[in-house]
Design a protein around this motif. Structure first.
Motif, PDB file in Angstrom:
ATOM      1  N   PHE A  67      10.668 -18.893 -23.753  1.00 42.99           N
ATOM      2  CA  PHE A  67       9.905 -19.058 -22.515  1.00 42.99           C
ATOM      3  C   PHE A  67       8.763 -20.059 -22.698  1.00 42.99           C
ATOM      4  O   PHE A  67       8.468 -20.848 -21.799  1.00 42.99           O
ATOM      5  CB  PHE A  67       9.361 -17.704 -22.054  1.00 42.99           C
ATOM      6  CG  PHE A  67       8.843 -17.708 -20.646  1.00 42.99           C
ATOM      7  CD1 PHE A  67       9.677 -17.999 -19.580  1.00 42.99           C
ATOM      8  CD2 PHE A  67       7.515 -17.409 -20.380  1.00 42.99           C
ATOM      9  CE1 PHE A  67       9.205 -17.987 -18.278  1.00 42.99           C
ATOM     10  CE2 PHE A  67       7.036 -17.401 -19.082  1.00 42.99           C
ATOM     11  CZ  PHE A  67       7.881 -17.696 -18.027  1.00 42.99           C
ATOM     12  N   ALA A  68       8.138 -20.049 -23.867  1.00 43.77           N
ATOM     13  CA  ALA A  68       7.058 -21.005 -24.134  1.00 43.77           C
ATOM     14  C   ALA A  68       7.596 -22.435 -24.143  1.00 43.77           C
ATOM     15  O   ALA A  68       6.994 -23.344 -23.546  1.00 43.77           O
ATOM     16  CB  ALA A  68       6.393 -20.674 -25.465  1.00 43.77           C
ATOM     17  N   GLU A  69       8.716 -22.646 -24.792  1.00 42.35           N
ATOM     18  CA  GLU A  69       9.305 -23.986 -24.841  1.00 42.35           C
ATOM     19  C   GLU A  69       9.739 -24.454 -23.454  1.00 42.35           C
ATOM     20  O   GLU A  69       9.627 -25.638 -23.128  1.00 42.35           O
ATOM     21  CB  GLU A  69      10.498 -23.988 -25.799  1.00 42.35           C
ATOM     22  CG  GLU A  69      10.096 -23.863 -27.258  1.00 42.35           C
ATOM     23  CD  GLU A  69      11.290 -23.868 -28.189  1.00 42.35           C
ATOM     24  OE1 GLU A  69      12.433 -23.675 -27.702  1.00 42.35           O
ATOM     25  OE2 GLU A  69      11.088 -24.070 -29.408  1.00 42.35           O
ATOM     26  N   GLN A  70      10.208 -23.524 -22.660  1.00 43.72           N
ATOM     27  CA  GLN A  70      10.636 -23.847 -21.296  1.00 43.72           C
ATOM     28  C   GLN A  70       9.498 -24.436 -20.476  1.00 43.72           C
ATOM     29  O   GLN A  70       9.720 -25.265 -19.587  1.00 43.72           O
ATOM     30  CB  GLN A  70      11.159 -22.564 -20.642  1.00 43.72           C
ATOM     31  CG  GLN A  70      11.745 -22.719 -19.253  1.00 43.72           C
ATOM     32  CD  GLN A  70      12.307 -21.385 -18.744  1.00 43.72           C
ATOM     33  OE1 GLN A  70      12.872 -20.612 -19.501  1.00 43.72           O
ATOM     34  NE2 GLN A  70      12.112 -21.121 -17.470  1.00 43.72           N
ATOM     35  N   HIS A  71       8.260 -24.026 -20.779  1.00 46.26           N
ATOM     36  CA  HIS A  71       7.098 -24.478 -20.018  1.00 46.26           C
ATOM     37  C   HIS A  71       6.129 -25.306 -20.861  1.00 46.26           C
ATOM     38  O   HIS A  71       4.969 -25.480 -20.473  1.00 46.26           O
ATOM     39  CB  HIS A  71       6.387 -23.275 -19.405  1.00 46.26           C
ATOM     40  CG  HIS A  71       7.250 -22.512 -18.437  1.00 46.26           C
ATOM     41  ND1 HIS A  71       7.693 -23.056 -17.245  1.00 46.26           N
ATOM     42  CD2 HIS A  71       7.796 -21.281 -18.496  1.00 46.26           C
ATOM     43  CE1 HIS A  71       8.445 -22.179 -16.606  1.00 46.26           C
ATOM     44  NE2 HIS A  71       8.530 -21.087 -17.348  1.00 46.26           N
ATOM     45  N   ASP A  72       6.605 -25.795 -22.011  1.00 50.64           N
ATOM     46  CA  ASP A  72       5.801 -26.685 -22.867  1.00 50.64           C
ATOM     47  C   ASP A  72       4.465 -26.071 -23.260  1.00 50.64           C
ATOM     48  O   ASP A  72       3.422 -26.743 -23.274  1.00 50.64           O
ATOM     49  CB  ASP A  72       5.556 -28.033 -22.161  1.00 50.64           C
ATOM     50  CG  ASP A  72       6.846 -28.790 -21.920  1.00 50.64           C
ATOM     51  OD1 ASP A  72       7.706 -28.793 -22.818  1.00 50.64           O
ATOM     52  OD2 ASP A  72       7.000 -29.375 -20.827  1.00 50.64           O
ATOM     53  N   VAL A  73       4.480 -24.797 -23.588  1.00 55.30           N
ATOM     54  CA  VAL A  73       3.274 -24.100 -24.028  1.00 55.30           C
ATOM     55  C   VAL A  73       3.288 -24.007 -25.554  1.00 55.30           C
ATOM     56  O   VAL A  73       4.273 -23.535 -26.132  1.00 55.30           O
ATOM     57  CB  VAL A  73       3.199 -22.686 -23.420  1.00 55.30           C
ATOM     58  CG1 VAL A  73       1.995 -21.923 -23.964  1.00 55.30           C
ATOM     59  CG2 VAL A  73       3.130 -22.764 -21.899  1.00 55.30           C
ATOM     60  N   PRO A  74       2.236 -24.452 -26.230  1.00 50.40           N
ATOM     61  CA  PRO A  74       2.193 -24.369 -27.689  1.00 50.40           C
ATOM     62  C   PRO A  74       2.340 -22.922 -28.163  1.00 50.40           C
ATOM     63  O   PRO A  74       1.782 -21.997 -27.562  1.00 50.40           O
ATOM     64  CB  PRO A  74       0.806 -24.927 -28.044  1.00 50.40           C
ATOM     65  CG  PRO A  74       0.431 -25.772 -26.878  1.00 50.40           C
ATOM     66  CD  PRO A  74       1.013 -25.096 -25.669  1.00 50.40           C
ATOM     67  N   PHE A  75       3.080 -22.741 -29.250  1.00 49.50           N
ATOM     68  CA  PHE A  75       3.371 -21.400 -29.764  1.00 49.50           C
ATOM     69  C   PHE A  75       3.064 -21.351 -31.252  1.00 49.50           C
ATOM     70  O   PHE A  75       3.606 -22.136 -32.034  1.00 49.50           O
ATOM     71  CB  PHE A  75       4.853 -21.068 -29.523  1.00 49.50           C
ATOM     72  CG  PHE A  75       5.253 -19.661 -29.860  1.00 49.50           C
ATOM     73  CD1 PHE A  75       5.357 -18.700 -28.870  1.00 49.50           C
ATOM     74  CD2 PHE A  75       5.546 -19.299 -31.166  1.00 49.50           C
ATOM     75  CE1 PHE A  75       5.733 -17.395 -29.178  1.00 49.50           C
ATOM     76  CE2 PHE A  75       5.928 -18.006 -31.490  1.00 49.50           C
ATOM     77  CZ  PHE A  75       6.022 -17.045 -30.487  1.00 49.50           C
ATOM     78  N   VAL A  76       2.178 -20.445 -31.651  1.00 46.04           N
ATOM     79  CA  VAL A  76       1.836 -20.258 -33.055  1.00 46.04           C
ATOM     80  C   VAL A  76       2.567 -19.031 -33.572  1.00 46.04           C
ATOM     81  O   VAL A  76       2.342 -17.916 -33.101  1.00 46.04           O
ATOM     82  CB  VAL A  76       0.313 -20.086 -33.253  1.00 46.04           C
ATOM     83  CG1 VAL A  76       0.004 -19.832 -34.731  1.00 46.04           C
ATOM     84  CG2 VAL A  76      -0.438 -21.301 -32.738  1.00 46.04           C
TER      85      VAL A  76
END
Length: 218
Positions: A67-76
């Protein structure tokens, strides 16, 4: 993103940079969409060493990454620090949900979140944990504020993500995205107690990896 017309959210002190501790995709989906709609620059921090077994941990993490990649949200992607978690949980194995074991667990996860925020210039931290109706929001907020208090000028954002229909949108987003639907809080003791309750009701034990939102109108 949702067509819902959202009010503009403003983090503490008007900051626009937030580190979001995420426990899973279903809980964080609404929080993420709400912050995106308000133009908040946020990063997801996934640190949940409580989740057991590893198969369950990976399912929850991978859904969150998707879901983060789908909306270009950085993920740690933080460490799966299970040895440390079990060490800290020692003696609390039979504590009830929402008890001192949960406080320990929230403290541990938020301490690591606050440390990362301090080291990477995030003035505000918050968590998706509080959106779940199964959680004690005051307990979560107390732990978050305690973790943030160790660092000058850091704030834990105690926003009530459930209000204004947030809890309902959490389910709507989960069904729309067909998220994996976990059936227990996460730790081995939660799994044990949930299964015992299900068996006492004549139900099957939890089958990890089989249930997704939207399946059979779940």
């Amino acid at each position: 993103m949702s067509d819902f017309e959202r009010p503009v959210l403003v983090p503490p002190a008007g900051h626009k940079k937030v580190l979001l501790h995420s426990c899973c995709a279903p809980c964080s989906g609404e929080v993420m969409e709400a912050m995106t709609a308000s133009g908040i620059d946020y990063t997801i921090f996934f640190y949940n060493p409580n989740i057991h077994p590893k198969e369950e941990y990976l399912l929850r993490k991978e859904e969150n990454i998707r879901f983060a990649e789908q909306h270009d949200v950085p993920f740690v992607d933080a460490d799966y620090d299970t040895v440390n978690w079990f060490k800290r949980a020692k003696g609390m194995e039979w504590e009830p949900e929402r008890g001192i074991r949960c406080t320990m667990c929230f403290d541990m996860r938020f301490e690591r979140t606050a440390l990362y925020a301090h080291e990477h210039g995030f003035p505000v931290i918050t968590s998706s944990l509080g959106i779940s109706r199964w959680k004690n929001m005051d307990q979560i907020n107390d732990c978050g504020e305690r973790a943030a208090s160790h660092y000058p000028d850091m704030t834990y954002w105690t926003f009530n993500w459930r209000k204004g229909g947030g809890a309902s949108r959490m389910i709507e987003i989960s069904k729309r995205e067909h998220f994996y639907q976990q059936e227990y809080c996460g730790c081995v003791y939660s799994l044990r107690d949930t299964n015992a309750h299900r068996v006492a009701q004549g139900r099957e034990e939890i089958r990890i990896g089989e249930l997704f939102y939207g399946d059979a109108d779940s």
